[in-house]
Motif scaffolding. Structure first.
Motif, short mmCIF file in Angstrom:
data_model
loop_
_atom_site.label_atom_id
_atom_site.label_comp_id
_atom_site.label_asym_id
_atom_site.label_seq_id
_atom_site.Cartn_x
_atom_site.Cartn_y
_atom_site.Cartn_z
N HIS A 6 0.94 -1.16 -0.16
CA HIS A 6 -0.12 -0.01 -0.04
C HIS A 6 0.78 1.25 0.01
N ILE A 7 1.93 1.17 0.87
CA ILE A 7 2.73 2.18 0.78
C ILE A 7 3.27 2.97 -0.55
N GLY A 8 3.27 3.91 -0.87
CA GLY A 8 3.71 4.46 -2.14
C GLY A 8 2.94 4.25 -3.34
N LYS A 9 1.67 3.78 -3.16
CA LYS A 9 0.66 3.41 -4.06
C LYS A 9 -0.57 4.17 -4.07
N ASP A 10 -0.84 4.67 -5.27
CA ASP A 10 -2.14 5.53 -5.20
C ASP A 10 -3.19 4.75 -4.57
N PHE A 11 -4.46 5.69 -4.11
CA PHE A 11 -5.55 4.95 -3.87
C PHE A 11 -6.59 6.22 -4.06
N THR A 674 10.16 8.40 2.61
CA THR A 674 9.60 7.50 1.55
C THR A 674 8.21 8.10 1.25
N VAL A 675 7.82 8.06 -0.02
CA VAL A 675 6.50 8.76 -0.46
C VAL A 675 5.40 7.80 -0.14
N MET A 676 4.43 8.23 0.52
CA MET A 676 3.38 7.30 1.08
C MET A 676 2.39 7.36 -0.08
N HIS A 677 1.93 8.69 -0.68
CA HIS A 677 0.85 8.51 -1.47
C HIS A 677 1.02 9.68 -2.79
N PRO A 678 1.56 8.80 -3.72
CA PRO A 678 2.01 9.92 -4.77
C PRO A 678 0.98 10.91 -5.46
N GLY A 683 -0.36 16.47 -5.04
CA GLY A 683 -1.23 17.61 -4.81
C GLY A 683 -0.68 18.46 -3.98
N GLN A 684 -0.16 18.04 -2.74
CA GLN A 684 0.57 18.86 -1.82
C GLN A 684 1.59 19.92 -2.63
N MET A 685 2.72 19.13 -3.44
CA MET A 685 3.66 19.84 -4.12
C MET A 685 3.05 21.10 -4.98
N LYS A 686 1.71 20.71 -5.75
CA LYS A 686 1.43 21.55 -6.73
C LYS A 686 0.52 22.78 -5.97
#
Lengths: 803, 251, 329
Positions: A6-11, A674-678, A683-686
């Motif tokens: 789940h970690i690092g995967k979109d959902f 580690t990226v949790m949720h790409p 979204g945060q970065m933009k």
């Protein structure tokens, strides 16, 4: 790199559908029987004393239900914000509320109320108050120092000459109230090859929450139900109970969705408790939905800075010393602390060998201040970026190189106390960004094309990005569902959901079998951190991890107890607990959950650890016996500062005839472990990038000094960037190296995502103008036009809250 | 109908905005009624024979005073037109004309004040309690100025000084070639200034209407002539004034 | 203070015929509020800064809508939306200046509902005035913007008289440049007003932006063919690409004989209470060719007579630069 499920995967976070279809309920969408509508009457004057309130005209007015005044709510000691006040300290300070059958009637009623207010002196620019003979924003003084050693009012005045010198960009010689340092600052400057001083101003501006804060409340059996607009969920409870004057167990907070908070709704704010008091007085449910304009009055704003900085650099570009002085505009309620945080950010991001910080928090009769995304860190990021460019220029270095030489890494020690960091990879972020942006080509390209000129800039953002000690709570029910209880709050970052995936990861379960519970005290939520300060990800992946580990331990123990052997004989996968040596032997999660109910005790939540928070305890009590309970307090090892870092690269084309610039390219790199949720990270970065673009060039408070009037009390006047003011494509990526102090290597990113943007843009504007530093945010069109035309700026040096 | 209009100041407090211009119509109607009643009453009286304008001429107003009077009259007319017309809906660029005329009025009034203080017989225009007897005793004749004329002068003096005083304060509140406005007055004070300016203007409209009416009345036309040409005849003097009370040196 | 931000109870009339609308404006006089796209209406009403006694919605009147060719140019109905103007092929072909100006109005959403009549008739954007303060423009007796500490970045350089607000309309500059005629109707008849006379300054009309009388409705705008297809230049400089009003804008029409300018009109927005003609520039432009040298020569004439306030002197170089750009070949 670890291969996570789940970690690092979109959902798809569960609230998305409601948001895009309009079915999501915000505080103002709730209606209950008998509910009446309240509206606020606020101060029309920047500072005063209410001497008389005449509401007699409402006695006979049809549709009016009642009036709530400061006498009906607890008195609060200045300078803290009250629910309602008779001593207004800014335009828009709430004085009373009227409840009526509808909002129109309530507003009509307001026009018939006569409130007499005696005017007092006011200040809308800290320097106007600081100067000898200047007005004080509060009768008790013009400074309010908050510190662990004791908080209190002070009156600090600078002589005319001291103010004049400060305006002229010289080192301030006036009194200050806050100071820290490390290293040999004087020695650092003595060893420097290049030294320069620079004055700066960063004007405060509104948080601009799209959801104007709303609350609806009613009482049932002594419990107050509050439907609020909250940035945090469980973290609101102590404050909300305190505001309402009841035990925490007597408050229920419903806040399923929140239309933005940005730091202005972190804890329970006073106006959220108003419907509770009003409802108690009237015996009816009361909803208070403040207006857009009022959101600009009481909805909080970024602290403004008026400061001075001196920096020294060695021949190789290393910063040998930094000396920072910041006057903070802390509004009327003495809410700030941005100054020292800014000093901390200088220490961490640029790692000067020695550093001193001095600060002076000055009260003004402007909108109350609050933490806004990167409070302190992002203001100073905007100031520092063009100055780092200047240092690079004077040392004949590439601006990228000087940043890399001073970049924070895992060995850097930071702040006054010279604390370690958990890990830091700023160099890697800069390199990754430079590569994506193609820095070398862009930096060395021809810059001038007719009246257009290209500018490139680099920005670095930082905020501490994690905390510890909060609780995790999960539950597995006999139907096989995994219930993930999240008490973080739903600010819109989806971290309430993404952090629960840490538990799903530990449990190796399918996401489809998980149910997230959030947004309502009665959904049995654990004690969670504030959803702010970029902490959620680090903090609540840990909390979810420990709760899930507790569940795993319990499931193995139950299986061992049921099927024989010891817990260590078992492992989990496929939502089963199985015997490692004989995988066919095992129990499904559903079966284990059913068994947990039979066994009781800690398995079913009948008992629980005594170190969990009372909120978590109550949640566990409520769900005890419904399944297998995993609950624990995060006691994982943690030491040092947890940095969230980001780097941005921007290319602009500035028109020398109009002062207008277009952003041609933007690359933002997250350094958040580690990226949790790409998708969430992008979204945060933009979002952070756009916000930074607003702060760099557009957004600011403007106050008329003669009357204390705010000029911007609406979206239009506040100048937030629109879709057409930002690049169509904002490119983002992440370093994605794990942090050792998080079970999944994750750290937070929210605030640096914006700091890097505002910094990169101020850097690029300076670059386009041949290195001219305005020392000010925002850099508005008129400033650029005046500079190019060789005309003086309209404002006084170091003036703030102005056009 | 209101006498005064109000507004909210920048902090929402009710302050005076100025006079209610509805009063303009009241003043105009009242002046018209007074004039009409007077005209009817006087018209029904038996007319006395008019004194002859022939014969020896006695100077009543010297050149400087006549110039002053007509400069003042002209500036007041310009001020009234530029001040009142836009209010009643005849819109034009009035402000500069208005303050320029106001400056002319101010200068002429200053000239008159200085002249009357040092070079003129102020007692001929001052009102004595005994003057009141003129109004009841037809045999008592006035000196150089009748009690009505003195009253008119007093009224105009007070009103013009009020309108000039308030006007000068308002002048400081606009941009001019010499300064930029200061906005230094509180809105409450500014409201009072506008009120005084408006009220004195309205009163002036009434007083001036009467003044013009009397100046045009046939039996008083010789006064108007004297304000143009400077003299009255000996007959006119004897018919309306007591030469004893009109000392030679001022004649 | 109350905050309002809630619509008051106000009667709404939706006439289908122009005659009915004219009767309504006659009946309600100053209390009547003519409604086009509503983009400069609801804010005023919700804030109670304006308190009309009736709303008269013109959008249902067919005759007020649409773009028609006339013997001498075009006629644009007052309720024609800005979007329709931008998309109209005739305007694009012959009067592209107007399409350019309309395309820079506010935001795409506002252009979809905002009308030409509403855009030219919109009220001043001075933030003090919009706050509902009783300033000169609101019938009061002082100006808050032009005081020693007034925050007047967006205010006027020219022709201020007590009030220092500027004309906010983007299409107004283009219409003045194109020598448009505004058609006003009342129950008493029809009046044609040159665009240049339609927009009025505070020296004469301190509480109005236009010369429309309370009993009149702007029904259409006529654009003569005089400038059709000539050289156009429009530019608006604003803080943002969306939503913001012009800090300075310029609309220029030029007829050329080869490379030489034979006739021109230069009109600036955002610098005076009305669209501001640059007469000196126009005179000096005659006989010149388009070039940087011409631009420099004319730029200096553009800002003559400007009286900057506390925060708006940047508009001087800005308008000079816009003249330079218009003169670029």
């Amino acid at each position: 790199m670890t291969d996570y499920k789940h970690i690092g995967k979109d959902f798809v976070p569960p609230d998305i559908l409601g948001k895009v279809t309009g079915k999501a309920k915000y505080a103002e969408d709730f209606r209950v029987d008998g509910m009446v509508f309240a509206r606020l009457y606020t101060s029309p004057i920047a500072h005063g004393k209410v001497t008389h309130i005449d509401t007699s005209a409402l006695d006979t007015m049809e549709g009016v239900i009642g009036v709530l005044t400061a006498d009906d709510v607890p008195a609060v000691e200045a300078p803290n914000a009250a629910i309602l006040t008779n001593s207004p300290a800014y335009i828009g300070d709430p004085i009373l509320a009227v409840a009526a059958v509808d909002e129109l009637t309530a507003e009509e009623a307001m026009t018939r109320i006569k409130v007499t207010i005696e005017a007092l002196p006011f200040a809308v620019d800290p320097l106007d108050s600081l100067i000898e003979g200047g007005p004080d924003a509060r009768e008790e003084g013009n400074i309010f120092v908050r510190s662990r050693e004791g908080s209190g009012f002070r009156t600090v005045k600078w002589s005319q000459q001291q103010v004049d010198e400060f305006r002229a960009g010289k080192e301030p010689t006036g009194e200050f109230t806050d100071e820290w340092s490390y290293g040999d600052v004087e020695g650092g400057f003595a060893n420097a090859e290049v030294i320069f001083e620079a004055p700066f101003v960063t004007t405060g501006y509104a948080h601009m929450s799209m959801e104007a804060r709303t609350a609806m409340a009613y009482w049932q059996n002594g419990t107050c139900y509050v439907y609020g607009s909250a940035q945090s969920q469980s973290f609101w409870m102590p404050g909300l109970a305190r505001l309402l004057g009841v035990e925490m167990s007597k408050v229920v907070l419903i806040s399923e969705n929140t239309g933005g908070g940005f730091g202005s709704k972190i804890g329970a704010y006073p106006i959220a408790a108003l419907p509770g008091y009003f409802s108690k007085k009237l015996g009816r449910p009361v909803q208070l939905r403040i207006t857009r304009e009022q959101e600009y009055y009481i909805g909080s704003a970024r602290v403004g800075f008026q400061g001075w900085i001196k920096m020294g650099f060695a021949r190789n570009g290393r910063m040998t010393a930094a000396d920072v002085f910041i006057i903070e505009d802390i509004g009327p309620n003495a809410t700030g602390g941005d100054g020292s945080s800014a000093g901390g950010a200088v220490s961490l991001v640029y790692d000067p060998a020695a550093m001193r910080f001095r600060g002076l928090p000055v009260l003004t009769n402007t909108t109350p201040r609050g933490a806004q995304r990167g409070p302190g860190q992002n203001q100073i990021a905007a100031v520092m970026a063009p100055l780092m460019d200047r240092a690079a220029r004077e040392l004949h270095m590439d601006p990228l190189e000087i940043r890399k030489i001073n970049a924070v890494n895992s060995d850097t020690t930071v702040y006054a106390e010279q604390l370690p960091v958990t890990s830091a990879y700023m160099t890697e972020a800069l390199e990754k960004g430079a590569d994506m942006f193609d820095w070398d080509t862009k930096y060395n390209q021809p810059r001038r094309n007719g009246n257009k000129v290209i500018g490139v800039g680099i920005g670095q953002g930082y905020h501490s990005a994690g905390t510890k000690g909060f609780d995790g709570l999960i539950r597995i029910t006999p139907d096989g569902k995994i219930h993930l209880h999240s008490g973080i709050g739903n600010l819109g970052t989806y971290s309430y959901a993404s952090t629960t995936r840490a538990a799903a990861e530990v449990l190796k379960c399918e996401w489809e079998d998980c149910v997230i519970h959030h947004g309502n005290t009665e959904a049995n939520l654990p004690w969670s951190s504030y959803q702010a300060g970029s902490v959620s990800t680090f903090t609540h992946t840990r909390a979810n991890y420990v709760a899930a580990m507790d569940a795993v331990d319990k499931m193995k123990a139950i299986t061992a107890e049921t099927l024989g052997g010891v817990a260590d004989d078992y492992d989990i996968d496929g939502e089963r607990v199985f015997n490692i040596s004989s995988p066919a032997q095992g129990m499904t999660y559903a079966a284990v959950a059913a068994r947990a109910i039979q066994l009781g005790g800690a398995y079913s939540g009948a008992s629980y650890p005594d170190d969990i928070h009372e909120i978590t305890q109550r949640a566990v009590q409520n769900i005890a016996g419904t399944g297998l309970i995993g609950v624990a307090k995060d006691k994982l090892a943690q030491e040092g500062v947890i940095p969230g870092l980001a780097a941005a690269f921007v290319e602009i084309e500035l028109d020398l005839e109009t002062g207008k610039y277009d952003i041609l390219d933007y690359v933002g790199i997250a350094e958040c472990g580690t990226v949790m949720h790409p998708q969430g990270l992008a979204g945060q970065m933009k979002g952070g990038a756009v916000w930074g673009m607003g702060m760099a060039g557009l957004e600011r408070h403007v106050y008329d000094p003669q009357n204390g009037l705010p000029a911007n009390v609406g979206y239009h006047q506040c100048g937030i960037p629109t879709y057409l003011d930002v690049p169509a494509v904002i490119r983002t990526s992440a370093v994605d190296l794990p942090d050792p102090q998080n079970p999944f290597g994750a750290r937070g990113i929210g605030e640096p995502a914006m700091g890097c943007s505002v910094a990169a843009l101020t850097s690029a504007i300076s670059d386009a103008l041949g290195g001219h530093t305005f020392g000010r945010t925002p850099v508005s069109r008129d400033m650029i036009v005046n500079h190019i035309a060789g005309k003086p700026q309209s404002f006084k040096p170091q003036q703030t809250n102005n056009f | 109908m209101d006498l005064v209009t109000y507004k909210n100041d920048v902090w929402g407090r009710e302050v005076i905005l100025g006079v209610s211009w509805d009063l303009l119509w009241v003043v105009i109607v009242a002046a018209f009624v007074i004039i009409a009643v007077h005209a009817v009453v006087v018209g029904n009286r038996k007319q006395k024979p008019r004194p002859s304008s022939e014969g020896k001429r006695i100077e009543r107003h010297d050149g400087k005073d006549r110039i002053f009077h007509w400069v003042m009259a002209g500036s007041v007319i310009v001020l009234l037109i530029t001040g009142i017309f836009p209010i009643v809906g005849i819109e034009f660029s009035w402000l500069t004309l208005h303050w320029a005329a106001g400056l002319v009025l101010t200068a002429s009034v200053l000239f008159h004040i200085v002249r009357s203080l040092f070079w003129q017989d102020r007692s001929s225009m001052s009102i004595h309690p005994t003057d009141l007897r003129e109004t009841v005793d037809a045999s008592r004749k006035p000196g150089k100025y009748s009690i009505e004329q003195k009253g008119m002068h007093l009224a105009v003096t007070v009103l013009v000084l009020l309108v000039i005083g308030s006007g000068l304060v308002m002048f400081a509140m606009i941009d001019t070639p010499w300064w930029e406005r200061t906005n230094a007055l509180s809105e409450a004070t500014l409201g009072w200034v506008f009120l005084v300016h408006g009220l004195s203007t309205l009163a002036l409209i009434g007083v001036i209407s009467l003044h013009i009416y009397f100046a045009l009345r046939p039996e008083k036309l010789f006064y108007t002539r004297s304000m143009i040409k400077g003299w009255i005849s000996e007959d006119e003097l004897k018919a309306h004034h007591d030469p004893e009370k009109w000392p030679e040196d001022s004649a | 203070m109350p905050s309002y931000d809630v619509m008051p109870d106000v009667p709404l009339f939706q006439p289908a015929e122009i005659g009915d609308a004219l009767n309504l404006v006659e009946q309600f006089g100053k209390g009547g509020w003519v409604l086009g796209g509503g983009q400069d209406t609801y804010g005023w009403l919700k804030d109670r800064a304006k308190q009309p006694t009736a709303l008269i919605d013109l959008n249902g009147i067919e005759a007020l809508h649409g773009i028609r060719q006339t013997d001498d140019g075009l006629e644009i109905g007052a309720t024609t939306t800005l979007r329709e103007i931008i998309a109209n092929p005739l305007i694009k072909r012959d009067y592209e200046l107007l399409a350019s100006a309309a395309s820079r109005v506010a935001s795409p959403q506002i252009r979809n509902v905002g009308t030409l009549g509403g855009n030219v008739g919109q009220d001043a954007r001075c933030w003090y005035y919009r706050r509902g303060l009783a300033c000169y423009r609101a019938g009061g007796n002082l100006c808050y913007a032009d005081s020693p500490q007034g925050m007047n970045r967006e205010h006027a350089l020219f022709d201020a008289s007590r009030c220092v607000a500027v004309s906010p309309s983007d299409t107004a500059t283009a219409l003045v440049a194109l020598q448009a005629t505004m058609i006003a109707r009342s129950v008493n008849g029809r009046r044609e007003i040159a665009a240049e006379d339609f927009f009025v300054g505070p020296a004469t009309h301190i509480t109005n932006m236009t010369s429309l009388e309370p009993d009149e409705i702007l029904t259409a705008v006529r654009i003569p063919s005089h400038w059709a297809g000539s050289r156009f230049y429009f530019e608006k400089v604003a803080d943002r690409d969306v939503w913001d009003f012009a800090l300075v804008s310029i609309a220029v029409v030029m007829t050329m004989d080869g490379d030489t300018i034979t006739n021109s009109r230069f009109v600036c927005g955002g610098v005076a209470c009305t669209p501001y003609r640059l007469h000196d520039v126009e005179n000096a432009a005659r006989g010149r060719t388009l070039s940087d040298e011409s631009g420099d020569a004319l730029a200096a004439l553009a800002s003559q007579g400007a009286k900057p306030l506390n925060y708006n002197h940047f508009k001087i170089p800005l308008m000079e630069n816009l003249v330079r750009r218009a003169m670029r070949g």
